[in-house]
Design a protein around this motif. Structure first.
Motif, short mmCIF file in Angstrom:
data_model
loop_
_atom_site.label_atom_id
_atom_site.label_comp_id
_atom_site.label_asym_id
_atom_site.label_seq_id
_atom_site.Cartn_x
_atom_site.Cartn_y
_atom_site.Cartn_z
N ASN A 75 10.72 8.28 7.39
CA ASN A 75 9.45 8.57 8.06
C ASN A 75 8.88 7.27 8.64
N PRO A 76 9.47 6.77 9.72
CA PRO A 76 9.06 5.47 10.26
C PRO A 76 7.60 5.40 10.68
N GLY A 77 7.03 6.55 11.08
CA GLY A 77 5.61 6.55 11.47
C GLY A 77 4.71 6.21 10.30
N ARG A 78 5.06 6.72 9.13
CA ARG A 78 4.25 6.41 7.95
C ARG A 78 4.50 4.98 7.48
N LYS A 79 5.72 4.50 7.62
CA LYS A 79 5.99 3.10 7.27
C LYS A 79 5.15 2.17 8.13
N ILE B 127 0.83 -1.20 0.00
CA ILE B 127 0.00 0.00 0.00
C ILE B 127 0.87 1.26 0.00
N GLY B 128 2.05 1.16 0.59
CA GLY B 128 2.99 2.28 0.55
C GLY B 128 3.54 2.51 -0.84
N LEU B 129 3.80 1.42 -1.56
CA LEU B 129 4.28 1.54 -2.94
C LEU B 129 3.22 2.15 -3.83
N ILE B 130 1.94 1.86 -3.53
CA ILE B 130 0.83 2.40 -4.32
C ILE B 130 0.59 3.88 -4.00
N LEU B 131 0.56 4.20 -2.71
CA LEU B 131 0.17 5.55 -2.30
C LEU B 131 1.34 6.52 -2.20
N ALA C 2 -0.95 9.15 11.05
CA ALA C 2 0.49 9.03 10.79
C ALA C 2 1.11 10.42 10.59
N PRO C 3 2.45 10.51 10.67
CA PRO C 3 3.11 11.79 10.41
C PRO C 3 2.86 12.28 8.99
N THR C 4 3.05 13.56 8.78
CA THR C 4 2.86 14.16 7.46
C THR C 4 3.85 13.57 6.46
N PRO C 5 3.43 13.27 5.24
CA PRO C 5 4.37 12.74 4.25
C PRO C 5 5.44 13.76 3.89
N ILE C 6 6.61 13.26 3.55
CA ILE C 6 7.71 14.12 3.10
C ILE C 6 7.57 14.32 1.59
N ASP C 7 7.37 15.55 1.17
CA ASP C 7 7.18 15.86 -0.24
C ASP C 7 8.56 15.88 -0.92
N GLU D 143 5.56 11.41 -1.87
CA GLU D 143 6.64 11.05 -0.96
C GLU D 143 7.48 9.89 -1.52
N ASN D 144 7.00 9.28 -2.60
CA ASN D 144 7.69 8.12 -3.19
C ASN D 144 8.04 7.10 -2.11
N LEU D 145 9.34 6.75 -1.98
CA LEU D 145 9.74 5.75 -0.98
C LEU D 145 10.41 6.38 0.24
N SER D 146 10.24 7.69 0.42
CA SER D 146 10.89 8.35 1.56
C SER D 146 10.41 7.79 2.89
#
Length: 246
Positions: A152-156, A134-138, A215-220, A144-147
């Motif tokens: 960003n461990p919270g988003r992972k 789901i991370g690869l999709i979103l 989750a934390p804000t995504p890194i743009d 944020e790609n794969l950052s």
């Protein structure tokens, strides 16, 4: 509470609201929203309806394929994204081929069932491997790609939870459908499958929203790259100006 606390609390609330709104918009974009769900359901619904009425496999299959093509044509005319409609066409086409080859109307649904099973396993395996699907999709949708994997461990963690949710929900759906594929007659099986199209999907999307909203804000990363390019251009311009002055 001091006077300074209130604006801070309000700012936090506004940030949370913005984060939830961004998450909702991204999920709608990734999964097609209401229109995408309709396009997913309509061909199968038409197939089972016609087959229930006249038990004509060929007419049911042709009608399902035709309506899926019409949905793609409508999107093309409206200059809208066609990825969800095209995926529906391919799914229906495979189902038509299977059913025509075997002469068994239930085989119209078999490719979609196998795809669902494979997708469920993919969600679970990638979650275990630490690269949740789901991370690869979103990731690209959130810019944020794969950052999220390293920065960003919270988003992972949120993506991992969401992938587990998708995998287990789809496995539960398969656990219902595959026994019915063998035991139920075609009409009964078709209506059960249509009934199970949307609710599991909505549950998985809702859980994904719950996990990501917290989750934390995504890194743009796109904004970071643009800023880095701009800084490099400014550095080069300053260096050129310095050489001219010297």
């Amino acid at each position: 509470m001091t006077s300074l606390d209130k604006p801070t609390d309000q700012g936090t609330t506004d940030q949370e609201a913005d984060s939830r709104a961004v998450t909702e918009a991204a999920l709608f974009e990734a999964f097609g929203g209401v229109r995408g769900m309709v396009e997913t359901v309509v061909p199968g619904l038409l197939f089972v309806t016609i087959f229930t009425i006249n038990k004509d496999l060929h007419m049911s299959a042709i009608a399902a394929l035709a309506v899926s093509l019409v949905l793609v044509a409508v999107r093309l005319v409206m200059k809208d994204t066609v990825k969800h409609a095209f995926s529906g066409v391919f799914g229906v086409a495979f189902g038509v081929v299977f059913a025509m080859m075997t002469g068994n109307a239930k085989d119209f649904y078999l490719p979609g069932m196998l795809y669902t099973l494979g997708l469920a396993l993919a969600y679970i395996i990638t979650a275990i491997a630490g690269v949740p699907l789901i991370g690869l999709i979103l990731g690209p949708v959130f810019k944020e790609n794969l950052s999220w994997r390293t920065r960003n461990p919270g988003r992972k963690k949120a993506y991992t939870k969401a992938s587990w949710a998708w995998g287990l929900i789809l496995l539960a759906k398969c656990a219902i459908l595959f026994p019915l594929y063998w035991w139920a007659d075609t009409t009964q099986f078709g209506w059960v499958l249509i009934t199970l199209k949307i609710p599991p999907f909505l549950l998985a999307v809702w859980l994904t929203w719950v996990f990501l909203a917290k989750a934390p804000t995504p890194i743009d990363v796109f904004a970071e790259m643009e800023a880095a390019e701009k800084a490099e251009e400014e550095r080069k311009a300053a260096a050129g100006q310095h050489r001219r002055e010297v």
